[in-house]
Scaffold this motif. Structure first.
Motif, mmCIF file in Angstrom:
data_model
loop_
_atom_site.group_PDB
_atom_site.id
_atom_site.type_symbol
_atom_site.label_atom_id
_atom_site.label_comp_id
_atom_site.label_asym_id
_atom_site.label_seq_id
_atom_site.Cartn_x
_atom_site.Cartn_y
_atom_site.Cartn_z
ATOM 1 N N TRP A 182 39.553 32.044 40.177
ATOM 2 C CA TRP A 182 38.909 32.252 40.966
ATOM 3 C C TRP A 182 39.606 32.694 42.556
ATOM 4 N N SER A 183 38.578 33.497 42.429
ATOM 5 C CA SER A 183 38.050 34.862 44.028
ATOM 6 C C SER A 183 37.730 34.421 45.334
ATOM 7 N N CYS A 184 37.998 34.562 46.583
ATOM 8 C CA CYS A 184 38.146 34.276 47.816
ATOM 9 C C CYS A 184 36.259 34.232 48.034
ATOM 10 N N LEU A 185 35.662 34.887 47.002
ATOM 11 C CA LEU A 185 34.625 35.146 47.360
ATOM 12 C C LEU A 185 34.069 34.743 46.431
ATOM 13 N N GLY A 186 34.493 33.499 45.510
ATOM 14 C CA GLY A 186 33.900 32.885 44.481
ATOM 15 C C GLY A 186 34.211 31.396 45.385
ATOM 16 N N LEU A 187 35.374 31.168 45.742
ATOM 17 C CA LEU A 187 35.078 30.081 47.070
ATOM 18 C C LEU A 187 34.306 29.646 47.701
ATOM 19 N N VAL A 188 33.923 30.963 48.227
ATOM 20 C CA VAL A 188 32.468 31.003 49.251
ATOM 21 C C VAL A 188 31.595 30.313 49.062
ATOM 22 N N ALA B 236 29.126 28.427 40.269
ATOM 23 C CA ALA B 236 29.087 28.557 41.494
ATOM 24 C C ALA B 236 30.453 28.724 42.207
ATOM 25 N N TRP B 237 31.464 29.251 40.872
ATOM 26 C CA TRP B 237 32.941 29.552 41.353
ATOM 27 C C TRP B 237 33.017 31.007 41.076
ATOM 28 N N GLN B 238 32.336 31.375 40.000
ATOM 29 C CA GLN B 238 31.962 33.073 39.842
ATOM 30 C C GLN B 238 30.444 33.678 40.450
ATOM 31 N N VAL B 239 31.400 34.903 41.264
ATOM 32 C CA VAL B 239 30.302 35.636 41.614
ATOM 33 C C VAL B 239 29.839 36.902 40.154
ATOM 34 N N ALA B 240 29.224 37.137 40.609
ATOM 35 C CA ALA B 240 28.328 38.397 39.303
ATOM 36 C C ALA B 240 28.536 39.360 40.285
#
Length: 172
Positions: free
Chosen positions: A48-54, A86-90
């Motif tokens: 997970w990334s910070c962006l994925g968490l948001v 949702a945890w993965q942002v393209a």
């Protein structure tokens, strides 16, 4: 959705909303100043990334709990299946779009929260996915979302400190 509120219920909802708003500010504040690469960098071995968490907070928390579960909005319920994880942002999704989506979902959730009495029952629940609900009222949902958002704000605190040493607030 029940929209009749007593003065006490209204005061309770506003107090809880104030706490939630503080946690939302923490989520966005701890990320302030990070560049796109840092926001997208995996924070843990799970990926997970910070962006994925948001994005998770925007879609799986704010949108799901308030606009699907509390209001039962059919369009929102139908859209829940649009994103597999949702945890993965393209990679082609700008980071600003994810952060703006979180702000927008929070604003939409606020309208639901303010309109609901604390004891408003859930309008919808995905029994096929989760069995019987463990939460039963708007109050329960609001407390759950405060807890989940605070937990994830703590995750972001740790991730940010690992990225560049910045800490949100340290009281000593």
């Amino acid at each position: 959705m029940t929209t009749t509120t007593t003065a006490a219920s209204n005061a309770e909802i506003r107090a809880l909303l104030s706490v939630l708003e503080g946690q939302r500010r923490h989520v966005l504040g701890i990320l302030d100043g990070l560049d796109t690469e840092a926001l997208r960098r995996p924070a843990l071995p799970s990926g997970w990334s910070c962006l994925g968490l948001v994005q998770h907070l925007a879609l799986d928390v704010e949108r799901f709990w308030f606009r699907a579960v509390i209001t039962g909005d059919p369009a929102v319920i139908k859209a829940l299946d649009d994103i597999d994880d949702a945890w993965q942002v393209a990679p082609d999704v700008p980071h600003t779009e994810v952060l703006d989506r979180y702000r927008t979902e929070a604003d939409l959730a606020n309208a639901v929260i303010i309109a609901a009495a604390a004891d408003t029952p859930l309008a919808w629940w995905p029994h096929h996915l989760f069995g019987e609900p463990h939460l039963h009222t708007a109050r329960d949902v609001l407390l759950h979302v405060i807890t989940e958002t605070a937990c994830h704000a703590g995750h972001l605190d740790a991730a940010r400190e690992l990225i560049d040493g910045r800490r949100w607030m340290v009281l000593t």
